[in-house]
Write a protein that holds these residues in place. Structure first.
Motif, short mmCIF file in Angstrom:
data_model
loop_
_atom_site.label_atom_id
_atom_site.label_comp_id
_atom_site.label_asym_id
_atom_site.label_seq_id
_atom_site.Cartn_x
_atom_site.Cartn_y
_atom_site.Cartn_z
N MET B 98 -6.17 7.45 -4.05
CA MET B 98 -6.92 6.64 -5.01
C MET B 98 -8.32 7.21 -5.18
N ILE B 99 -8.87 7.06 -6.36
CA ILE B 99 -10.23 7.57 -6.54
C ILE B 99 -11.22 6.42 -6.55
N LYS B 100 -11.04 5.52 -7.52
CA LYS B 100 -12.02 4.43 -7.62
C LYS B 100 -11.78 3.35 -6.58
N ARG C 6 2.74 6.31 -13.61
CA ARG C 6 3.70 5.41 -12.99
C ARG C 6 3.57 5.44 -11.47
N SER C 7 3.38 6.62 -10.91
CA SER C 7 3.29 6.68 -9.44
C SER C 7 1.98 6.07 -8.95
N LYS C 8 0.96 6.12 -9.79
CA LYS C 8 -0.30 5.43 -9.45
C LYS C 8 -0.08 3.93 -9.31
N ILE C 9 0.63 3.37 -10.30
CA ILE C 9 0.91 1.92 -10.27
C ILE C 9 1.71 1.58 -9.01
N LEU C 15 -0.07 -0.65 -1.77
CA LEU C 15 -1.31 -0.91 -1.04
C LEU C 15 -1.71 -2.39 -1.10
N ILE C 16 -1.44 -3.01 -2.23
CA ILE C 16 -1.77 -4.43 -2.34
C ILE C 16 -0.86 -5.25 -1.43
N LEU C 17 0.43 -4.91 -1.42
CA LEU C 17 1.37 -5.60 -0.54
C LEU C 17 0.96 -5.45 0.92
N ALA C 18 0.58 -4.22 1.29
CA ALA C 18 0.17 -3.98 2.68
C ALA C 18 -1.08 -4.80 3.00
N SER C 19 -2.02 -4.82 2.06
CA SER C 19 -3.25 -5.59 2.30
C SER C 19 -2.91 -7.06 2.51
N LEU C 20 -1.98 -7.56 1.70
CA LEU C 20 -1.59 -8.97 1.83
C LEU C 20 -0.90 -9.23 3.16
N MET C 21 -0.12 -8.25 3.61
CA MET C 21 0.58 -8.41 4.88
C MET C 21 -0.42 -8.67 6.02
#
Lengths: 357, 292, 284
Positions: B98-100, C6-9, C15-21
């Protein structure tokens, strides 16, 4: 025939200040092009855009008739030699050389053959089993070159490849790079801030400043006919002396002396440029005599540099006459036939005066 | 060491003495006592002691409890290390891409480092609890007869999960900093040499992370051996059927709670030897690593 | 280019799921601590905050009641703070001194003493638990701050940390100081330690968290609740909750948990850069 074609390219990192401002440039097949400029002028960015390591905000880059804007770096068939070599530290020299070929599914025996040829060409045959950490700076440099050459790329990119070497090695590698190019004739774009490298390596030089091309030309053209004040100051060691001067028709006022130019100027102000080596210490025709105060004399062996001032203008004179170190002042003769006039408004060249041979 | 140094016979001892004295009193002396206790047997009142050679070791090693504890420790540390290392690496790699948003994810994924294993254990004891635990019910709804109080496998799986959850952040922090330590130009060179993201990761990035991975591997093993104490003590306490005791927890139970000084000391000495082997292994590797 | 989008999304989702975990369980505990005990017993854990925040936290912090009859949470937080502070400060002082001796002096026992310090890595508390207890008892250090702090500060990690850093300090610095007439004490106090300010702060932060989170050592060393740390407090309260027969006061347990984790978590969040530096540069 143009091979690499850069058209109206704009690059910015924050959508406000453009690092590259609407730049267009063509490079011929087999040509060795050097991009030179001060740090932060955008030269590395330009190179990295050609490589595909940076996106382009607008414009096109074309290699051999194919627009490559959206092609990933690995598919552009270019090779790059990085400033710090960027060898893979965990692979030995042989694997460093062959890594790119393996990923391109080149047959094993061909890889082996090419590794052999390249290591012979670059004289690194004995180093093949060593890790990069076990190599000297010059050897790493060679391996980095080898890694680029071995893929037989369409275009060869160099990002200040010699700046991490000491002076002696740098000279030697510079000559080798040029020889290699003469042998392989691969289209090359070479970025540097070192004007000596630019002058000696290039078929053509691009002087870049603030994301804008100041001038494109052969080393001779750049040196002899700098098209702008920036180029005149940037190319040449020591740099050209520049003075602001009042001009009345064909009479320039230089340190209170009147200097007759054989050219009429409409504006009444201009920059006058004089190369340090064009200043004479002996009386010559069509010149004015000026007495300067010497600040320091630097002896370089065959020649000397006199750092001087006159009315608080700094001044450099290059001469091969013997100069007494304790000399406080000296008379110089400014030849009106060896001057450059630059416009005060846009800092472009107005007129170059040349002494008849 | 430095080439330029001070030459003074007395002062260096002054500087180093506070640490050395504390070490002698609170580390070396108790350890020597542990070795001594491991060779003697005391009666229940501590009145008479008898030198018994390796009897305590024999008793410890012949005991089936010891083997089940040994087996559990191995399986437990293997899984915890495997899960938390790979998750840490995976998340660090994603974050580094990730960048930002890199900074935000870094924060969101590293803060659990601050949680004490015991606190994590206590919170988990609630989630996995039969009467109120959401995860307990969720797992049972999935069809798994999950019950950490009576089923050893449930309890062990639960511990692996909790211990991995707690350890991911540490691995994440180290891997992320390892990834950021890879020179940008090497990554760019690989971008030109190799098109496939996956292949680039395994042939360039992962090998370059080897020192970090190795360091973390050792750290994770030590963690699962020793630092998980807080988790076990706040959740299963070795139950059910003594199937969730790590070797360190067993020493604590036998020696501190059970007052079997000789037996627990013998186990301590065995564990010390184990740590010694790991450390030697680690240093052998570190010496090798210097070459690149 | 679409592919990378697409791979960015996909990466963001992961990462959001992991953060929520990590965030969710802790948040649920924190949020539930502000509810009435009946709510938790009847409806389970709560996702949103309730209205009982002030009551619960006030009583747990300042009243001698509930499951922590003998000691207030305030006292336990103070104990944890003293322990973490003493541990971190002591560690910085002791290990910087030892590292200074080892790096900057040529003396006979240097190598030997280095190995003695190294030895502590082989001896985690867990393997010398019973004799350690006896030593502390013999020295009359049970139930004292000295006993809680001092034995822990001698381990090798801090010394290695400073040793590594001191070795990277340019040699010319000592030469220059010698030319300026500095003796070994001057050099340490006037030059080396001020130079190591950032490194010391980084080590301090990591060690504060480690000290705050100590568990086994205080269990062994304290029997008097007046010396109980917050971690021991929540251990106690959870136990009595699960073993008790009447209405379990989970809200109080969660409140105590929240108090126990808030300090180190804030430390990590506020001093993120220093913390990472202390962790990563130190342990290698």
């Amino acid at each position: 025939m143009s091979y690499l074609n850069i058209r109206n390219v704009i690059k910015s990192y924050n959508n406000r200040d453009n690092i590259i401002k609407n730049l267009s440039l063509t490079v011929d097949k087999g040509e060795f092009l050097v991009i030179v400029g001060p740090s932060g002028c955008g030269k590395s960015t330009l190179l990295r855009m050609i490589a595909g390591l940076e996106d382009i905000n607008s414009g096109e880059i074309e290699i051999n008739g194919e627009i490559i804007n959206d092609i990933p770096p690995a598919d552009r068939n270019i090779a790059i030699v990085f400033q710090n070599y960027a060898l893979y530290p965990h692979m030995n020299v042989e694997r460093n050389l062959s890594y790119g070929l393996k990923n391109r599914k080149v047959p094993k025996n061909e890889i082996a053959m090419r590794v052999k040829d390249i290591s012979k060409l670059l004289q690194i045959e004995e180093l093949l089993k060593r890790k990069p950490s076990e190599l000297s700076g010059g050897q790493r440099q060679r391996v980095a070159m080898g890694r680029a050459i071995i893929r037989e790329p369409k275009i060869f990119l160099f990002d200040e490849p010699l700046s991490n070497l000491d002076a002696k090695l740098r000279n030697q590698m510079r000559i080798e790079i040029r020889k290699l190019h003469d042998k392989l004739k691969i289209t090359s774009v070479y970025v540097t801030h070192d004007q000596v490298e630019a002058m000696t390596l290039a078929d053509r030089i691009v002087v870049l400043n603030n994301g804008i091309i100041e001038q494109v030309g052969t080393p001779d053209e750049i040196y002899n006919t700098p098209q702008s004040l920036f180029v005149s100051k940037f190319m040449g060691t020591p740099p050209m002396n520049i003075f602001r001067s009042e001009i009345n028709e064909d009479i320039a006022n230089l340190f209170g002396k009147k200097l007759k130019l054989n050219h009429n100027i409409n504006n009444n102000k201009a920059y006058i440029g004089i190369r340090p080596e064009d200043i004479s210490l002996e009386d010559i025709k069509e010149s004015v005599k000026v007495e300067i105060n010497i600040d320091m004399v630097e002896k370089l062996g065959s020649e000397s540099l006199i750092y001087a001032n006159i009315n608080n203008h700094n001044f450099i004179v290059k001469t091969n006459l013997k100069i007494d170190k304790n000399l406080k002042s000296i008379n110089i003769y400014i030849d009106s036939r060896k001057l450059y006039l630059f416009s005060v408004k846009d800092e472009k060249l107005i007129k170059k005066f040349e002494a008849p041979l | 060491m430095k080439k330029v140094q001070f030459n003074n016979k007395f002062i260096p001892y002054l500087f180093v003495s506070p640490q050395i004295i504390i070490i002698l009193v609170f580390f070396i002396w108790p350890s020597i006592m542990a070795v001594y206790y491991s060779f003697v047997m005391q009666d229940a009142f501590g009145v008479s002691t008898q030198f018994v050679w390796f009897q305590n070791y024999k008793d410890a090693l012949m005991n089936s409890d010891y083997y089940s504890s040994f087996g559990f420790t191995l399986v437990f540390s293997t899984f915890v290390t495997l899960f938390s290392l790979s998750m840490g690496l995976f998340l660090a790699h994603k974050t580094n891409g990730m960048i930002k948003s890199r900074g935000i994810y870094r924060t969101l994924l590293m803060w659990p480092y601050a949680l004490a294993p015991a606190v994590v254990g206590l919170m988990a004891s609630f989630f996995f609890n039969q009467s109120h635990g959401d995860i307990y019910h969720f797992l049972n709804q999935l069809g798994w007869k999950f019950d950490p109080t009576s089923d050893p496998f449930s309890a062990q799986a639960m511990l692996v999960f909790i211990a991995s959850w707690k350890q991911i952040s540490v691995n994440f922090i180290f891997f992320l900093s390892g990834l950021q330590g890879i020179p940008k130009s090497v990554l760019e060179a690989s971008l030109i040499d190799c098109k496939s993201d996956t292949k680039r990761f395994w042939t360039i990035i992962f090998p370059l992370l080897a020192p970090t991975t190795f360091f973390l591997f050792i750290t994770n093993i030590t963690y699962s051996f020793f630092d998980t104490f807080g988790i076990i003590d706040t959740t299963t306490r070795g139950t059910p059927m003594g199937q969730t005791k790590t070797l360190a927890y067993k020493i604590y139970q036998d020696g501190f709670l059970g007052a079997d000084i000789g037996g627990s000391s013998a186990q301590s000495v065995i564990l010390m030897l184990f740590v010694l082997i790991i450390t030697i292994f680690q240093f052998k590797y570190l010496e090798k690593k210097v070459h690149y | 280019m679409k592919n990378t989008f697409r791979s960015k999304i996909f990466s963001h989702v992961i990462l959001i799921l992991a953060s929520l975990m990590f965030l969710l369980p802790v948040w649920v505990i924190v949020a539930s601590s502000t509810h009435l005990p009946e709510t938790i017993v009847n409806n389970g854990l709560q996702f949103f905050t309730g209205h009982n925040f002030i009551d619960t936290y006030k009583s747990i912090l300042f009243e001698h009641s509930g499951y922590t009859k003998n000691v207030t949470a305030f006292r336990m937080i103070l104990n944890s703070f003293i322990m973490a502070m003493g541990f971190a400060v002591g560690k910085v002082i002791i290990s910087s001194m030892a590292a200074y001796a080892i790096v900057y002096f040529r003396f006979k026992l240097a190598t030997f003493l280095f190995w003695v310090i190294f030895l502590t890595l082989l001896l985690p508390i867990q393997v010398r638990i019973v004799p350690s207890f006896e030593v502390l008892a013999d020295l009359n250090l049970l139930n004292s701050y000295t006993g809680l702090i001092v034995p822990l500060i001698a381990s090798a990690t801090g010394t290695f940390f400073f040793r590594q850093y001191f070795k990277s300090v340019p040699e010319e610095l000592l030469e220059a100081a010698k030319m300026d007439g500095a003796n070994s004490w001057n050099f340490f106090i006037d030059i080396l330690m001020p130079l190591s300010k950032t490194m010391s702060a980084a080590l301090f932060i990591v060690m504060f968290i480690v000290g705050w989170n100590q568990y086994l050592w205080p269990i062994m060393m304290t029997t008097d609740p007046q010396y109980s740390t917050i971690l021991l407090g929540i251990r106690e309260i959870y136990q009595s909750n699960f073993e008790g027969t009447y209405l379990p006061e989970f809200n109080r347990a969660f409140a105590l948990t929240t108090l126990a984790l808030i300090v180190p978590v804030l430390m990590v969040l506020f001093f993120q850069r220093l913390f990472v530096k202390g962790l990563v540069d130190g342990d290698k």
